[in-house]
Design a protein around this motif. Structure first.
Motif, PDB file in Angstrom:
ATOM      1  N   LYS A 126      10.633  24.691  42.200  1.00  0.00           N
ATOM      2  CA  LYS A 126      10.729  23.973  40.930  1.00  0.00           C
ATOM      3  C   LYS A 126      10.654  22.463  41.156  1.00  0.00           C
ATOM      4  CE  LYS A 126      14.052  25.038  38.200  1.00  0.00           C
ATOM      5  NZ  LYS A 126      15.219  25.526  37.452  1.00  0.00           N
ATOM      6  N   LYS A 127      11.339  21.965  42.186  1.00  0.00           N
ATOM      7  CA  LYS A 127      11.292  20.532  42.492  1.00  0.00           C
ATOM      8  C   LYS A 127       9.880  20.101  42.864  1.00  0.00           C
ATOM      9  CE  LYS A 127      15.935  20.212  44.480  1.00  0.00           C
ATOM     10  NZ  LYS A 127      16.638  19.971  45.765  1.00  0.00           N
ATOM     11  N   ALA A 128       9.223  20.879  43.708  1.00  0.00           N
ATOM     12  CA  ALA A 128       7.862  20.539  44.146  1.00  0.00           C
ATOM     13  C   ALA A 128       6.900  20.536  42.968  1.00  0.00           C
ATOM     14  CB  ALA A 128       7.400  21.508  45.231  1.00  0.00           C
ATOM     15  N   ARG A 129       7.042  21.493  42.072  1.00  0.00           N
ATOM     16  CA  ARG A 129       6.182  21.529  40.884  1.00  0.00           C
ATOM     17  C   ARG A 129       6.414  20.298  40.010  1.00  0.00           C
ATOM     18  NH1 ARG A 129       6.350  27.905  39.176  1.00  0.00           N
ATOM     19  NH2 ARG A 129       4.688  28.537  40.577  1.00  0.00           N
ATOM     20  N   ILE A 163       0.549  13.799  39.271  1.00  0.00           N
ATOM     21  CA  ILE A 163      -0.695  13.974  38.517  1.00  0.00           C
ATOM     22  C   ILE A 163      -0.645  13.169  37.218  1.00  0.00           C
ATOM     23  CG2 ILE A 163      -2.162  15.641  37.291  1.00  0.00           C
ATOM     24  CD1 ILE A 163      -2.303  15.668  40.409  1.00  0.00           C
ATOM     25  N   GLY A 164       0.499  13.140  36.563  1.00  0.00           N
ATOM     26  CA  GLY A 164       0.646  12.349  35.341  1.00  0.00           C
ATOM     27  C   GLY A 164       0.445  10.865  35.600  1.00  0.00           C
ATOM     28  N   LEU A 219     -13.069   9.236  29.510  1.00  0.00           N
ATOM     29  CA  LEU A 219     -12.669  10.462  30.201  1.00  0.00           C
ATOM     30  C   LEU A 219     -12.700  10.139  31.689  1.00  0.00           C
ATOM     31  CD1 LEU A 219     -11.907  13.415  30.164  1.00  0.00           C
ATOM     32  CD2 LEU A 219     -14.333  13.986  30.182  1.00  0.00           C
ATOM     33  N   PRO A 220     -11.547   9.811  32.264  1.00  0.00           N
ATOM     34  CA  PRO A 220     -11.552   9.414  33.671  1.00  0.00           C
ATOM     35  C   PRO A 220     -11.981  10.564  34.572  1.00  0.00           C
ATOM     36  CG  PRO A 220      -9.299   9.528  32.823  1.00  0.00           C
ATOM     37  CD  PRO A 220     -10.227   9.815  31.685  1.00  0.00           C
ATOM     38  N   PRO A 221     -12.729  10.241  35.623  1.00  0.00           N
ATOM     39  CA  PRO A 221     -13.168  11.281  36.560  1.00  0.00           C
ATOM     40  C   PRO A 221     -12.020  11.679  37.477  1.00  0.00           C
ATOM     41  CG  PRO A 221     -13.916   9.148  37.293  1.00  0.00           C
ATOM     42  CD  PRO A 221     -13.235   8.926  35.970  1.00  0.00           C
ATOM     43  N   LEU A 222     -11.243  12.636  37.039  1.00  0.00           N
ATOM     44  CA  LEU A 222     -10.059  13.043  37.781  1.00  0.00           C
ATOM     45  C   LEU A 222     -10.124  14.537  38.042  1.00  0.00           C
ATOM     46  CD1 LEU A 222      -7.252  12.181  38.820  1.00  0.00           C
ATOM     47  CD2 LEU A 222      -6.353  12.759  36.575  1.00  0.00           C
ATOM     48  N   SER A 223      -9.988  14.890  39.288  1.00  0.00           N
ATOM     49  CA  SER A 223     -10.028  16.297  39.666  1.00  0.00           C
ATOM     50  C   SER A 223      -8.863  16.582  40.592  1.00  0.00           C
ATOM     51  CB  SER A 223     -11.342  16.594  40.379  1.00  0.00           C
ATOM     52  OG  SER A 223     -11.329  17.908  40.873  1.00  0.00           O
ATOM     53  N   VAL A 224      -8.202  17.691  40.374  1.00  0.00           N
ATOM     54  CA  VAL A 224      -7.088  18.090  41.225  1.00  0.00           C
ATOM     55  C   VAL A 224      -7.493  19.337  41.983  1.00  0.00           C
ATOM     56  CG1 VAL A 224      -4.683  18.780  41.277  1.00  0.00           C
ATOM     57  CG2 VAL A 224      -5.461  17.124  39.595  1.00  0.00           C
TER      58      VAL A 224
END
Length: 159
Positions: free
Chosen positions: A107-110, A117-118, A150-155
């Motif tokens: 839960k902490k890691a998530r 990411i935010g 729309l920023p070019p962001l990929s995870v």
């Protein structure tokens, strides 16, 4: 640990006394995998966790299979000695503590992952919002509106 009849994560012998040995070994091995996973979660070494997943899945499947067999054969559990029952309770309690700690760390890691990411997304959006260029209407040279960006962001990896 006793020498149980669990072979390469796939076979399971559930005769009364052998069943206890097998269950203890399965639970102990699964507990060790979860303990390692917990360490990697604390260190945010997600790629190391991936290597543990196959063994965790196999041991979980064996444990579920054993539980189903015991639940379906009442006589099997009735043949456990008091010492065997105590051993199962002890290893089960320890396993539960390890699993609970693993869950807390997951839960902490998530949450850390979500926040990172935010922050990246917000920073990228702010950066691109201040850039000059074409907007949605094709006009050049003006400031693009925030909704046009729309920023070019990929995870690549999600916890």
């Amino acid at each position: 640990m006793r020498n149980a009849q669990v072979k390469n994560g796939k076979t399971l012998d559930l005769r009364a006394h052998v069943a206890v040995e097998n269950l203890v070994e399965i639970i102990a091995r699964l507990g060790a995998v979860l303990a390692n996973e917990t360490i990697y979660l604390r260190q945010l070494k997600i790629s190391n966790i991936t290597a543990l997943q196959k063994e965790k899945e196999e041991l979980t499947a064996l444990l579920e299979k054993a539980k189903r067999q015991i639940d379906s054969d009442i006589d099997l559990a009735n043949n456990f000695t008091p010492q065997e029952r105590q051993e199962l309770e002890t290893v089960g309690r320890i396993f539960s503590e390890i699993a609970a700690e693993n869950y807390r760390e997951l839960k902490k890691a998530r949450e850390v992952n979500r926040r990172v990411i935010g922050c990246i997304s917000a920073a990228a959006t702010d950066y691109f919002a201040n850039q000059r260029g074409y907007n949605r209407k094709g006009n050049n040279g003006g400031m693009a509106k925030k909704q046009d960006i729309l920023p070019p962001l990929s995870v690549n990896s999600v916890i």
